[in-house]
Design a protein around this motif. Structure first.
Motif, PDB file in Angstrom:
ATOM      1  N   PHE A   1       0.819  -1.211   0.000  1.00 40.40           N
ATOM      2  CA  PHE A   1       0.000   0.000   0.000  1.00 40.40           C
ATOM      3  C   PHE A   1       0.858   1.268   0.000  1.00 40.40           C
ATOM      4  N   ASP A   2       1.948   1.241   0.780  1.00 39.76           N
ATOM      5  CA  ASP A   2       2.834   2.405   0.868  1.00 39.76           C
ATOM      6  C   ASP A   2       4.284   1.932   0.961  1.00 39.76           C
TER       7      ASP A   2
ATOM      8  N   PRO B   1       8.713   4.387  11.746  1.00 41.47           N
ATOM      9  CA  PRO B   1       7.711   4.287  12.814  1.00 41.47           C
ATOM     10  C   PRO B   1       6.401   3.645  12.339  1.00 41.47           C
ATOM     11  N   LEU B   2       5.991   3.960  11.116  1.00 38.83           N
ATOM     12  CA  LEU B   2       4.756   3.375  10.591  1.00 38.83           C
ATOM     13  C   LEU B   2       4.924   1.869  10.372  1.00 38.83           C
ATOM     14  N   ARG B   3       6.074   1.460   9.877  1.00 38.20           N
ATOM     15  CA  ARG B   3       6.323   0.032   9.650  1.00 38.20           C
ATOM     16  C   ARG B   3       6.370  -0.722  10.977  1.00 38.20           C
ATOM     17  N   LEU B   4       6.971  -0.110  11.984  1.00 40.96           N
ATOM     18  CA  LEU B   4       6.989  -0.710  13.325  1.00 40.96           C
ATOM     19  C   LEU B   4       5.564  -0.850  13.866  1.00 40.96           C
ATOM     20  N   THR B   5       4.787   0.196  13.694  1.00 40.00           N
ATOM     21  CA  THR B   5       3.417   0.196  14.231  1.00 40.00           C
ATOM     22  C   THR B   5       2.554  -0.872  13.568  1.00 40.00           C
ATOM     23  N   ALA B   6       2.692  -1.011  12.266  1.00 42.87           N
ATOM     24  CA  ALA B   6       1.894  -2.026  11.564  1.00 42.87           C
ATOM     25  C   ALA B   6       2.184  -3.411  12.125  1.00 42.87           C
ATOM     26  N   ARG B   7       3.448  -3.682  12.421  1.00 44.06           N
ATOM     27  CA  ARG B   7       3.813  -5.017  12.896  1.00 44.06           C
ATOM     28  C   ARG B   7       3.314  -5.285  14.319  1.00 44.06           C
ATOM     29  N   CYS B   8       3.244  -4.237  15.155  1.00 42.02           N
ATOM     30  CA  CYS B   8       2.857  -4.465  16.561  1.00 42.02           C
ATOM     31  C   CYS B   8       1.439  -3.995  16.875  1.00 42.02           C
ATOM     32  N   GLN B   9       0.665  -3.736  15.844  1.00 45.65           N
ATOM     33  CA  GLN B   9      -0.693  -3.204  15.994  1.00 45.65           C
ATOM     34  C   GLN B   9      -1.562  -4.011  16.968  1.00 45.65           C
ATOM     35  N   HIS B  10      -1.389  -5.331  17.018  1.00 40.49           N
ATOM     36  CA  HIS B  10      -2.184  -6.192  17.910  1.00 40.49           C
ATOM     37  C   HIS B  10      -1.319  -6.889  18.955  1.00 40.49           C
ATOM     38  N   ILE B  11      -0.201  -6.313  19.329  1.00 41.40           N
ATOM     39  CA  ILE B  11       0.740  -7.042  20.172  1.00 41.40           C
ATOM     40  C   ILE B  11       0.104  -7.515  21.490  1.00 41.40           C
TER      41      ILE B  11
ATOM     42  N   GLN C   1      -3.699   7.828   9.013  1.00 42.28           N
ATOM     43  CA  GLN C   1      -4.671   7.419   7.988  1.00 42.28           C
ATOM     44  C   GLN C   1      -4.164   6.213   7.204  1.00 42.28           C
ATOM     45  N   CYS C   2      -2.882   6.213   6.890  1.00 46.34           N
ATOM     46  CA  CYS C   2      -2.302   5.086   6.165  1.00 46.34           C
ATOM     47  C   CYS C   2      -2.432   3.806   6.990  1.00 46.34           C
ATOM     48  N   LEU C   3      -2.124   3.904   8.288  1.00 48.82           N
ATOM     49  CA  LEU C   3      -2.257   2.744   9.174  1.00 48.82           C
ATOM     50  C   LEU C   3      -3.700   2.250   9.186  1.00 48.82           C
ATOM     51  N   GLU C   4      -4.643   3.163   9.306  1.00 50.62           N
ATOM     52  CA  GLU C   4      -6.061   2.776   9.342  1.00 50.62           C
ATOM     53  C   GLU C   4      -6.477   2.113   8.039  1.00 50.62           C
ATOM     54  N   ASP C   5      -6.013   2.622   6.916  1.00 49.02           N
ATOM     55  CA  ASP C   5      -6.321   1.996   5.627  1.00 49.02           C
ATOM     56  C   ASP C   5      -5.803   0.558   5.591  1.00 49.02           C
ATOM     57  N   VAL C   6      -4.582   0.366   6.068  1.00 55.15           N
ATOM     58  CA  VAL C   6      -3.981  -0.973   6.065  1.00 55.15           C
ATOM     59  C   VAL C   6      -4.759  -1.910   6.984  1.00 55.15           C
ATOM     60  N   ILE C   7      -5.137  -1.414   8.162  1.00 54.81           N
ATOM     61  CA  ILE C   7      -5.944  -2.219   9.098  1.00 54.81           C
ATOM     62  C   ILE C   7      -7.246  -2.651   8.426  1.00 54.81           C
ATOM     63  N   CYS C   8      -7.918  -1.712   7.780  1.00 54.57           N
ATOM     64  CA  CYS C   8      -9.200  -2.012   7.120  1.00 54.57           C
ATOM     65  C   CYS C   8      -9.015  -3.006   5.972  1.00 54.57           C
ATOM     66  N   LEU C   9      -7.948  -2.841   5.204  1.00 50.55           N
ATOM     67  CA  LEU C   9      -7.699  -3.741   4.074  1.00 50.55           C
ATOM     68  C   LEU C   9      -7.407  -5.159   4.552  1.00 50.55           C
ATOM     69  N   VAL C  10      -6.620  -5.281   5.615  1.00 45.79           N
ATOM     70  CA  VAL C  10      -6.322  -6.609   6.177  1.00 45.79           C
ATOM     71  C   VAL C  10      -7.605  -7.238   6.709  1.00 45.79           C
ATOM     72  N   PHE C  11      -8.420  -6.439   7.377  1.00 46.36           N
ATOM     73  CA  PHE C  11      -9.709  -6.949   7.875  1.00 46.36           C
ATOM     74  C   PHE C  11     -10.574  -7.446   6.718  1.00 46.36           C
ATOM     75  N   LEU C  12     -10.706  -6.634   5.689  1.00 44.62           N
ATOM     76  CA  LEU C  12     -11.572  -7.000   4.561  1.00 44.62           C
ATOM     77  C   LEU C  12     -11.067  -8.255   3.839  1.00 44.62           C
ATOM     78  N   GLN C  13      -9.757  -8.350   3.671  1.00 44.06           N
ATOM     79  CA  GLN C  13      -9.217  -9.482   2.911  1.00 44.06           C
ATOM     80  C   GLN C  13      -9.248 -10.797   3.690  1.00 44.06           C
ATOM     81  N   TYR C  14      -8.954 -10.729   4.986  1.00 43.30           N
ATOM     82  CA  TYR C  14      -8.753 -11.978   5.727  1.00 43.30           C
ATOM     83  C   TYR C  14      -9.790 -12.276   6.813  1.00 43.30           C
ATOM     84  N   TYR C  15     -10.432 -11.250   7.360  1.00 45.58           N
ATOM     85  CA  TYR C  15     -11.256 -11.475   8.548  1.00 45.58           C
ATOM     86  C   TYR C  15     -12.737 -11.154   8.354  1.00 45.58           C
TER      87      TYR C  15
END
Length: 196
Positions: free
Chosen positions: A49-50, A56-66, A131-145
């Motif tokens: 996506f980006d 910091p954004l890449r770190l956050t994406a990986r630990c979003q649900h730690i 916003q980028c993080l939220e988009d990624v969260i939503c896309l992962v949710f839509l694709q897998y969950y």
């Protein structure tokens, strides 16, 4: 997109913490601790996506649900107020867990503060990284969950969740969402939610 040794080390630490997850998910024949798989999916989706996302954004994406399983949804009232309180407490919990790991790995306070800011979803719709993080969260949710969720809940609740998800996304995020490899069942629900 340069990958630093420190970033990879942080990913390893995040994944090691998430390997304690007692919940598992089978994907393409392999069993994963649920939150390890979620972290990998978040990283892969952010990279697509980006590709120029900040560290910091890449770190956050990986630990979003730690270590998310440590605060069970069932420990809060099973109503909207309880759900919102659970989500707020989770944000603080994830930020605290991630901060300890990032300090151990050797990140400076400025980076840790940026990750905390993003994990707490501050300034959604105003801050580009949030916003980028939220988009990624939503896309992962839509694709897998999304589809497993939809199969367990009434259609009106599913459509309501879809509409809320859509409102949180940027135009770019929405455009990518419409190109996801979804089943006919999931695609039809999305079109119904969007009134198409």
């Amino acid at each position: 997109m340069a990958t630093t040794d420190k970033l990879l080390l942080a990913f390893q630490h995040f994944d090691a913490a998430n390997k304690q997850d007692p919940n598992t998910e089978v994907f393409e024949g392999t069993t994963y601790p649920k939150e390890v798989l979620y972290g990998i999916r978040m990283t892969e989706r952010l990279n697509e996506f980006d590709p120029n996302a900040s560290e910091p954004l890449r770190l956050t994406a990986r630990c979003q649900h730690i270590c998310r399983w440590e605060i069970a949804r069932e420990s809060y009232d099973m109503n909207r107020e309880g759900y919102l309180r659970w989500r707020q407490d989770l944000k603080k919990f994830h930020a605290k867990k991630a901060s300890v790991i990032l300090q151990d790995v050797g990140y400076d306070q400025q980076t840790i503060d940026k990750v905390t800011f993003l994990l707490e979803k501050k300034q959604l719709k105003k801050n580009e990284a949030t916003q980028c993080l939220e988009d990624v969260i939503c896309l992962v949710f839509l694709q897998y969950y999304f589809e497993p969720f939809a199969l367990k809940h009434p259609e009106d609740k599913t459509i309501d969740i879809l509409q809320k998800t859509w409102r949180k996304m940027s135009v770019k995020g929405q455009e990518v969402a419409l190109k996801l490899p979804l089943s006919k069942f999931a695609s039809e629900l999305i079109f119904k939610a969007l009134g198409q």
